[in-house]
Design a protein around this motif. Sequence first.
Motif, short mmCIF file in Angstrom:
data_model
loop_
_atom_site.label_atom_id
_atom_site.label_comp_id
_atom_site.label_asym_id
_atom_site.label_seq_id
_atom_site.Cartn_x
_atom_site.Cartn_y
_atom_site.Cartn_z
N ASN A 65 0.83 -1.20 0.00
CA ASN A 65 0.00 0.00 0.00
C ASN A 65 0.87 1.26 0.00
OD1 ASN A 65 -2.83 -1.29 0.60
ND2 ASN A 65 -1.42 -2.20 2.10
N LEU B 123 -1.49 4.56 2.86
CA LEU B 123 -2.37 3.84 3.77
C LEU B 123 -3.71 4.54 3.90
CD1 LEU B 123 -0.05 2.79 6.76
CD2 LEU B 123 -0.54 1.54 4.65
N SER B 124 -4.78 3.75 3.80
CA SER B 124 -6.11 4.28 4.08
C SER B 124 -6.27 4.43 5.59
CB SER B 124 -7.17 3.32 3.54
OG SER B 124 -7.16 2.10 4.30
N GLN B 125 -7.37 5.05 6.01
CA GLN B 125 -7.61 5.21 7.45
C GLN B 125 -7.75 3.84 8.12
OE1 GLN B 125 -7.50 8.14 9.26
NE2 GLN B 125 -7.43 6.60 10.91
N ASP B 126 -8.42 2.91 7.44
CA ASP B 126 -8.55 1.57 8.01
C ASP B 126 -7.18 0.90 8.17
OD1 ASP B 126 -11.27 1.80 8.21
OD2 ASP B 126 -11.70 0.63 6.39
N GLN B 127 -6.31 1.12 7.21
CA GLN B 127 -4.97 0.51 7.28
C GLN B 127 -4.11 1.18 8.35
OE1 GLN B 127 -4.13 1.04 3.16
NE2 GLN B 127 -4.77 -1.05 2.61
#
Length: 381
Positions: A287, A290-294
């Motif tokens: 990734n 990074l997304s917020q979930d990640q």
Amino acid sequence: MMKTPSSILIIFMIFSIFSCHNDDSDDNNSESEKSNLKSFLSEIRPVYFNNLNFESSEVENAMPVFFNNLRLTYNDLEKQFNEGKFTTNFDLNQMRRAQMYYSFYITGVVGAYLEGTIDFKSITGDVKQGIYSGVNVDNPDFIQKEIKALMDRATEVAEKAVNIAGYNDLTYGFYAIIKQVQQRASNNNINNAENHDLIIDYTQQVLKDYTLVPVWNLLAPQVAMSNYKDPLNTFDNPNLNLLLKQINERLGPDAVPSLGGQTTEIIGPLYRMDLNIKKIDWLFKSNPILSQDQINELKEYLDVTDVAANSIEVSRASVLEVWKDNKTYYERKDKISAIKEYWEAARQGKKAERPELESFIDSKNFKKAYQCFACHQLTNQ
């Protein structure tokens, strides 16, 4: 008699601790008490794991002599066993331990060679042909053929140990890692995928079924997965997520029993830390952003490393202090601190440099914790 370096320290070893706890013994048998098996084990116990300290030039120089004496002594015991001289439950369990010692030493030296810790001549010494393969040393395929013959012998002996005195769960975990090193040795240092899955499945079951996890059953897959150049040992292999889930959920600070000061007490939490570091490395590589979930997922892995670190630094502080290779632990802590700094910046939406993890995970210093001697060196306790 076994010939060993003069300055070898006496150590107590994990095999003897767990064998005593798991065997149905017949220790009072007067004939068994006089057996050559007991003599073999009493000779090798004080010196065995120190002879797997491959950073010692003294040990490395003495390796061909030690190895040859071990081979000859074990072969004599095997001959007596095949002649039907060992029949009591006590003798069969002693023979099982002898098989474990012998097959594991072969695996230890071959594993060290595959990792580049020792050269091949350190194993064989000055010979004209392979002791195990019979191939002349001037054959261009000598090393590969001798390595294959070594690991075929180790696997054969370890497989026999699993059922020699009735099925032994601890010995099966031991056999699984030896079989995997055999596969690495014959497959350009790459693990066999089928056996890799067997080790993961086995360890998951161990974690589910035990309140206190037998140390060897826990360590087997971690050692087998030390080669980080192998994609099977990274989270590109989705089956590693199964192992990660079980270790994070079940391997709490008190899951590994105290062994009276042996460094195995900190190796368990350390390996839990390592598996999460590997998962973080995969998360970074997979990734670019990074997304917020990640970002939240990254925090979960960091929390697990904090629990492991607390177990090592608080509950096992006295062991950490005297552990010869404690530097490798503090290097992990430095990497985790760098990851936390990155996480904090990412959480705030700021740009930050990600710490490089792959070369660290594949480094010699990182892998010191995966060497036999890391668990079995003497402490002050």
